[in-house]
Design a protein around this motif. Structure first.
Motif, mmCIF file in Angstrom:
data_model
loop_
_atom_site.group_PDB
_atom_site.id
_atom_site.type_symbol
_atom_site.label_atom_id
_atom_site.label_comp_id
_atom_site.label_asym_id
_atom_site.label_seq_id
_atom_site.Cartn_x
_atom_site.Cartn_y
_atom_site.Cartn_z
ATOM 1 N N ALA A 57 -1.594 16.892 -1.404
ATOM 2 C CA ALA A 57 -1.443 17.014 0.052
ATOM 3 C C ALA A 57 -2.142 15.851 0.766
ATOM 4 O O ALA A 57 -1.624 15.300 1.734
ATOM 5 C CB ALA A 57 -2.011 18.349 0.522
ATOM 6 N N GLN A 58 -3.335 15.462 0.277
ATOM 7 C CA GLN A 58 -4.081 14.355 0.865
ATOM 8 C C GLN A 58 -3.342 13.032 0.686
ATOM 9 O O GLN A 58 -3.253 12.219 1.607
ATOM 10 C CB GLN A 58 -5.479 14.279 0.233
ATOM 11 C CG GLN A 58 -6.344 13.158 0.768
ATOM 12 C CD GLN A 58 -6.623 13.290 2.258
ATOM 13 O OE1 GLN A 58 -6.750 14.404 2.780
ATOM 14 N NE2 GLN A 58 -6.710 12.164 2.958
ATOM 15 N N GLU A 59 -2.793 12.821 -0.521
ATOM 16 C CA GLU A 59 -2.054 11.582 -0.786
ATOM 17 C C GLU A 59 -0.812 11.494 0.097
ATOM 18 O O GLU A 59 -0.485 10.422 0.616
ATOM 19 C CB GLU A 59 -1.639 11.521 -2.261
ATOM 20 C CG GLU A 59 -2.796 11.473 -3.259
ATOM 21 C CD GLU A 59 -3.622 10.218 -3.146
ATOM 22 O OE1 GLU A 59 -3.172 9.263 -2.511
ATOM 23 O OE2 GLU A 59 -4.746 10.199 -3.678
ATOM 24 N N ARG A 60 -0.124 12.603 0.286
ATOM 25 C CA ARG A 60 1.066 12.610 1.134
ATOM 26 C C ARG A 60 0.706 12.333 2.592
ATOM 27 O O ARG A 60 1.419 11.609 3.292
ATOM 28 C CB ARG A 60 1.780 13.961 1.019
ATOM 29 C CG ARG A 60 2.613 14.087 -0.260
ATOM 30 C CD ARG A 60 3.296 15.408 -0.348
ATOM 31 N NE ARG A 60 4.258 15.427 -1.449
ATOM 32 C CZ ARG A 60 4.656 16.526 -2.081
ATOM 33 N NH1 ARG A 60 4.171 17.695 -1.720
ATOM 34 N NH2 ARG A 60 5.544 16.448 -3.057
ATOM 35 N N LYS A 61 -0.408 12.893 3.031
ATOM 36 C CA LYS A 61 -0.868 12.665 4.394
ATOM 37 C C LYS A 61 -1.199 11.186 4.606
ATOM 38 O O LYS A 61 -0.844 10.589 5.631
ATOM 39 C CB LYS A 61 -2.104 13.525 4.676
ATOM 40 C CG LYS A 61 -2.600 13.457 6.111
ATOM 41 C CD LYS A 61 -3.774 14.401 6.318
ATOM 42 C CE LYS A 61 -4.293 14.328 7.759
ATOM 43 N NZ LYS A 61 -5.466 15.227 7.965
ATOM 44 N N GLU B 186 0.827 -1.205 0.000
ATOM 45 C CA GLU B 186 0.000 0.000 0.000
ATOM 46 C C GLU B 186 0.864 1.259 0.000
ATOM 47 O O GLU B 186 0.557 2.234 -0.698
ATOM 48 C CB GLU B 186 -0.927 -0.007 1.217
ATOM 49 C CG GLU B 186 -2.013 -1.064 1.148
ATOM 50 C CD GLU B 186 -2.870 -1.105 2.404
ATOM 51 O OE1 GLU B 186 -2.580 -0.343 3.342
ATOM 52 O OE2 GLU B 186 -3.832 -1.905 2.444
ATOM 53 N N VAL B 187 1.939 1.246 0.789
ATOM 54 C CA VAL B 187 2.848 2.403 0.842
ATOM 55 C C VAL B 187 3.507 2.615 -0.517
ATOM 56 O O VAL B 187 3.611 3.745 -1.011
ATOM 57 C CB VAL B 187 3.913 2.212 1.942
ATOM 58 C CG1 VAL B 187 5.054 3.205 1.781
ATOM 59 C CG2 VAL B 187 3.282 2.377 3.317
ATOM 60 N N LYS C 291 0.335 5.667 6.633
ATOM 61 C CA LYS C 291 0.658 4.263 6.356
ATOM 62 C C LYS C 291 2.086 3.939 6.789
ATOM 63 O O LYS C 291 2.357 2.856 7.311
ATOM 64 C CB LYS C 291 0.497 3.962 4.867
ATOM 65 C CG LYS C 291 -0.936 3.934 4.377
ATOM 66 C CD LYS C 291 -1.681 2.715 4.911
ATOM 67 C CE LYS C 291 -3.113 2.670 4.391
ATOM 68 N NZ LYS C 291 -3.882 1.572 5.001
ATOM 69 N N LEU C 292 2.996 4.878 6.576
ATOM 70 C CA LEU C 292 4.382 4.663 6.992
ATOM 71 C C LEU C 292 4.483 4.556 8.504
ATOM 72 O O LEU C 292 5.246 3.744 9.036
ATOM 73 C CB LEU C 292 5.271 5.803 6.475
ATOM 74 C CG LEU C 292 5.640 5.734 4.988
ATOM 75 C CD1 LEU C 292 6.278 7.036 4.533
ATOM 76 C CD2 LEU C 292 6.587 4.566 4.722
#
Length: 341
Positions: free
Chosen positions: A154-158, A75-76, A163-164
């Motif tokens: 920004a949402q994808e990075r959040k 997923e990450v 997940k990380l």
């Protein structure tokens, strides 16, 4: 004439040494009297079996964390790829906006009425003005696209950061459970080492006999599998008799308990999950009297899983040091529930 001198008194130092020696002797004898007796072979076996069960519980938690880690890693990776694509799209939109701004600059930042006054050909000016309006509309559209893309990025990075963080916690749990089952196995080995060489050999011989006798096909009598799937899974598992139990083993060279059941059903064309804690929810739960060959059988608060083989017998990967074999359900532990896939 007899001497009347008084006998020489022992020195203070000598009295102290004698007193200390006597006290130590009393303490040692008291300690010996209260020392715990050496555990019998039966007591050692009982404790070792308990440690093996605890090690297996830790192994199943380790397997679950490992499965979750692999899922999160995928997923990450997917999220990071998506972030990279979003950033490339954003850079492209910014480049497009820059081209529009350049075109506006080249058309001149002069007031339209002045441009009309200076134009030698009014028709040409009007064509240029129309093109400029189109550029302005396109610039507005590009700005809106950039703003939307920035929000999405920004949402994808959040989400990727979350997940990380979750992945880091799972890796910690993975390490902790690995240490736990390794510690249980080390404790079991230490307990076994309290036995004499002859006693240890007797236990090994007993286990070897169980494995050898397990090589014989169990007579199922009139117990017919509930389905062709269950029959196939049991037949697949039977081909692995004699393979060693290894924590985390999923075949084909070694297995742990849930690794064997997962492998057996996979060979029959059905994917089930990796751990006892999830396999127990994969099908219809049934009682002991309803078991049919090929059903999953869970023991000891979901710490162990086996395949029912008929005649109160299961086929399973028992514990460290043992091999895949048939075994009476009465020797494994407390029956919990059966599950029909």
């Amino acid at each position: 004439m007899a001497s009347h001198r008084r006998p020489k008194q022992p020195s203070r130092a000598r009295v102290t040494v004698l007193t200390a020696t006597a006290a130590a002797a009393v303490a040692l004898s008291a300690q010996a009297a209260h020392a715990d007796p050496k555990p019998t072979k039966a007591e050692v076996k009982e404790k070792v079996d308990k440690l093996y069960a605890e090690a297996e519980a830790a192994t199943e938690k380790y397997n679950g964390a490992k499965e979750q880690q692999e899922k999160l890693e995928k997923e990450v990776d997917a999220l990071q790829d998506k972030v990279a694509r979003e950033q490339a799209d954003l850079n492209s939109l910014r480049g497009e906006l820059g081209s529009i701004a350049t075109a506006q600059y080249r058309s001149g930042g002069i007031d339209p009425s002045v441009q009309l006054f200076l134009a030698s050909d009014p028709d040409t000016f009007l064509d240029q003005a129309s093109a400029l309006d189109q550029l302005t509309a396109k610039q507005t559209e590009s700005l809106e696209k950039i703003q939307a893309k920035q929000r999405s990025l920004a949402q994808e990075r959040k989400e990727a950061e979350a997940k990380l963080s979750e992945l880091s916690e799972v890796r910690d749990a993975l390490g902790a459970n690995k240490k736990k089952y390794q510690k249980k196995l080390a404790d079991a080995r230490a307990l076994l080492n309290t036995l004499t060489a002859a006693e240890r050999q007797k236990m090994a011989d007993d286990d070897a006999r169980a494995s050898r006798s397990a090589g014989t096909r169990v007579d199922l009598g009139n117990e017919v599998p509930a389905s062709a799937l269950g029959a196939a899974a049991l037949a697949n598992a039977a081909t692995q008799i004699g393979k060693p139990y290894v924590s985390g083993g999923t075949g084909p060279s070694s297995f742990d308990c849930s690794g064997l059941t997962q492998w057996a059903y996979a060979q029959a064309g059905v994917a089930i999950t990796r751990t006892t804690y999830t396999q127990i929810n994969q099908g219809t739960q049934i009682g002991r009297s309803s078991l049919k060959p090929g059903d999953l059988v869970f023991f000891n608060n979901t710490e162990h899983v086996a395949l029912y083989a008929g005649d109160n017998t299961v086929l399973h990967a028992p514990h460290p040091g043992a091999y895949v074999r048939y075994e009476s359900m009465d020797t494994i532990g407390s029956f919990q529930v059966g599950v029909r896939i």
